[in-house]
Write a protein that holds these residues in place. Structure first.
Motif, PDB file in Angstrom:
ATOM      1  N   GLU A   5       0.742  -1.110   0.088  1.00  0.00           N
ATOM      2  CA  GLU A   5       0.357  -0.269   0.010  1.00  0.00           C
ATOM      3  C   GLU A   5       0.868   1.210   0.153  1.00  0.00           C
ATOM      4  N   LEU A   6       0.614   2.257  -0.592  1.00  0.00           N
ATOM      5  CA  LEU A   6       1.430   3.181  -0.923  1.00  0.00           C
ATOM      6  C   LEU A   6       0.854   4.201  -0.201  1.00  0.00           C
ATOM      7  N   LEU A   9       1.487  10.738   0.042  1.00  0.00           N
ATOM      8  CA  LEU A   9       3.088  11.874   0.614  1.00  0.00           C
ATOM      9  C   LEU A   9       2.869  13.230  -0.007  1.00  0.00           C
ATOM     10  N   LEU A  17      12.564  13.301   1.734  1.00  0.00           N
ATOM     11  CA  LEU A  17      12.700  12.244   1.537  1.00  0.00           C
ATOM     12  C   LEU A  17      14.465  12.862   0.520  1.00  0.00           C
ATOM     13  N   ALA A  52       6.515   4.908   9.477  1.00  0.00           N
ATOM     14  CA  ALA A  52       5.679   4.512   8.594  1.00  0.00           C
ATOM     15  C   ALA A  52       6.581   3.835   7.634  1.00  0.00           C
ATOM     16  N   ILE A  54       8.974   3.918   5.587  1.00  0.00           N
ATOM     17  CA  ILE A  54       9.711   4.583   4.142  1.00  0.00           C
ATOM     18  C   ILE A  54      10.823   5.245   4.487  1.00  0.00           C
ATOM     19  N   ILE A  55      10.984   5.579   6.024  1.00  0.00           N
ATOM     20  CA  ILE A  55      12.561   5.574   5.596  1.00  0.00           C
ATOM     21  C   ILE A  55      13.083   4.004   6.518  1.00  0.00           C
ATOM     22  N   LEU A 159      13.305   9.597  -6.756  1.00  0.00           N
ATOM     23  CA  LEU A 159      11.554   9.950  -6.586  1.00  0.00           C
ATOM     24  C   LEU A 159      10.814  10.611  -7.491  1.00  0.00           C
ATOM     25  N   ASN A 160      11.433  10.472  -8.551  1.00  0.00           N
ATOM     26  CA  ASN A 160      10.625  11.383  -9.399  1.00  0.00           C
ATOM     27  C   ASN A 160       9.558  10.825  -9.706  1.00  0.00           C
ATOM     28  N   TYR A 161       8.922   9.098 -10.183  1.00  0.00           N
ATOM     29  CA  TYR A 161       8.297   9.098 -10.670  1.00  0.00           C
ATOM     30  C   TYR A 161       7.091   8.176  -8.769  1.00  0.00           C
ATOM     31  N   VAL A 162       7.594   8.881  -7.814  1.00  0.00           N
ATOM     32  CA  VAL A 162       6.505   8.391  -6.335  1.00  0.00           C
ATOM     33  C   VAL A 162       5.348   9.866  -6.710  1.00  0.00           C
TER      34      VAL A 162
END
Lengths: 164, 164
Positions: A5-6, A9, A17, A52, A54-55, A159-162
DNA sequence: TGTTATTTCGCAACATTATTGCTTATATGG
DNA sequence: CCATATAAGCAATAATGTTGCGAAATAACA
């Protein structure tokens, strides 16, 4: 293993990030200034990102050359039998060797595993190969590529894809 | 590129490096306790290690899955002509792509470069390959291996080899 | 579109941590 | 065995991180 699950952000999270990826040594104050926030909400966001998952973790990257670790080798390994037990045993052994920085199970006919190992020199590599890798049950093929130049080496993700 | 001069490190330095490698998020106090030192000399040692360039940088490692980056690919690339210009151009391009986490110039007949790239999915990979990699001048062969499982993935070096 | 609910921000106070000066101890070398 | 250099620890100071809370902004709903 179900689809991850994304987390949702916003741009600020992504900026945090992005900054931390490339410089994990930033203080919270510096980070806050970088992303255009005051220290308190910045700190709270980082805590949330850690909670979460993510880090994942912070790492300290050392200079291998300055420590006398001058040889990096990419090893392609193929297994004779593709049974879960063989794989589990191989992975357990490999994970216990400090020379191994990376080990991936991959697709492809040439190899089952790709490893990246760090040793002081050729002698050290020979020893590692003969006494550790080739002694693991099921290892049938080994191909070594020696790293001559490190062009890119980072843990940073694109991160450009996020999606925000 | 002359032989790197090895810094003289004692067991305490190595214990500091070992601890920081695996947990860059340690506070100086925690680190001091871990290595059996009071905070002040511990802090001073870390500063020296940074100044000496032994500590290269701090990184924050993110969870690719949680960010929707589900595909990691190892790419073997061979070049048609081994001229310095071709190599320089290739490396410059590759270093500018955020998808590329690693790029090594390696020995071996199968490939000149080994890359590790991260993308969201197969579509993203196809796009990356067709629009970025294969368009670089001199790229003659590309072989992709998809990462199915990440067994080991760390920046930690085998400090057991380092002489004290 | 007006109103309410929710979220996030920033300030200020507080708590924790890092750093520096200085003294004492521990090695090192003559 | 003494002199010198190197590193440790303590205590004070400086810097940084964290929390509560009211205000502002944003989003949700009627």
């Amino acid at each position: 293993m179900r689809k991850q699950e994304l987390a949702k952000l916003d741009r600020t999270d992504l900026r945090i990030l992005e900054a931390l990826q490339h410089n994990g040594g930033l203080t919270n104050q510096q980070l806050a200034e970088t992303v255009g926030l005051s220290p308190s909400p910045c700190s709270r966001r980082v805590q949330k990102l850690e909670a979460a998952g993510i880090i994942l973790k912070r790492e300290t990257v050392l200079d291998a050359r300055k420590l006398g670790l001058d040889l990096t080798v990419i090893i392609q390994i193929s297994m004779d039998r593709h049974t879960p037990e063989r794989f589990a045993n191989f992975e357990e052994k490999v994970a216990s060797y400090p020379e191994v920085q990376q080990c991936y199970l991959v697709t492809g006919q040439e190899a089952d595993y790709l490893l990246k190992v760090v040793v002081p020199d050729i002698d050290g590599y020979q020893h590692f190969l003969l006494n550790k890798i080739t002694r693991i049950e099921g290892v049938s093929g080994v191909h070594s590529s020696f790293v001559m130049r490190r062009v890119v080496d980072t843990a940073a993700l694109p991160l450009n894809y996020v999606e925000t």
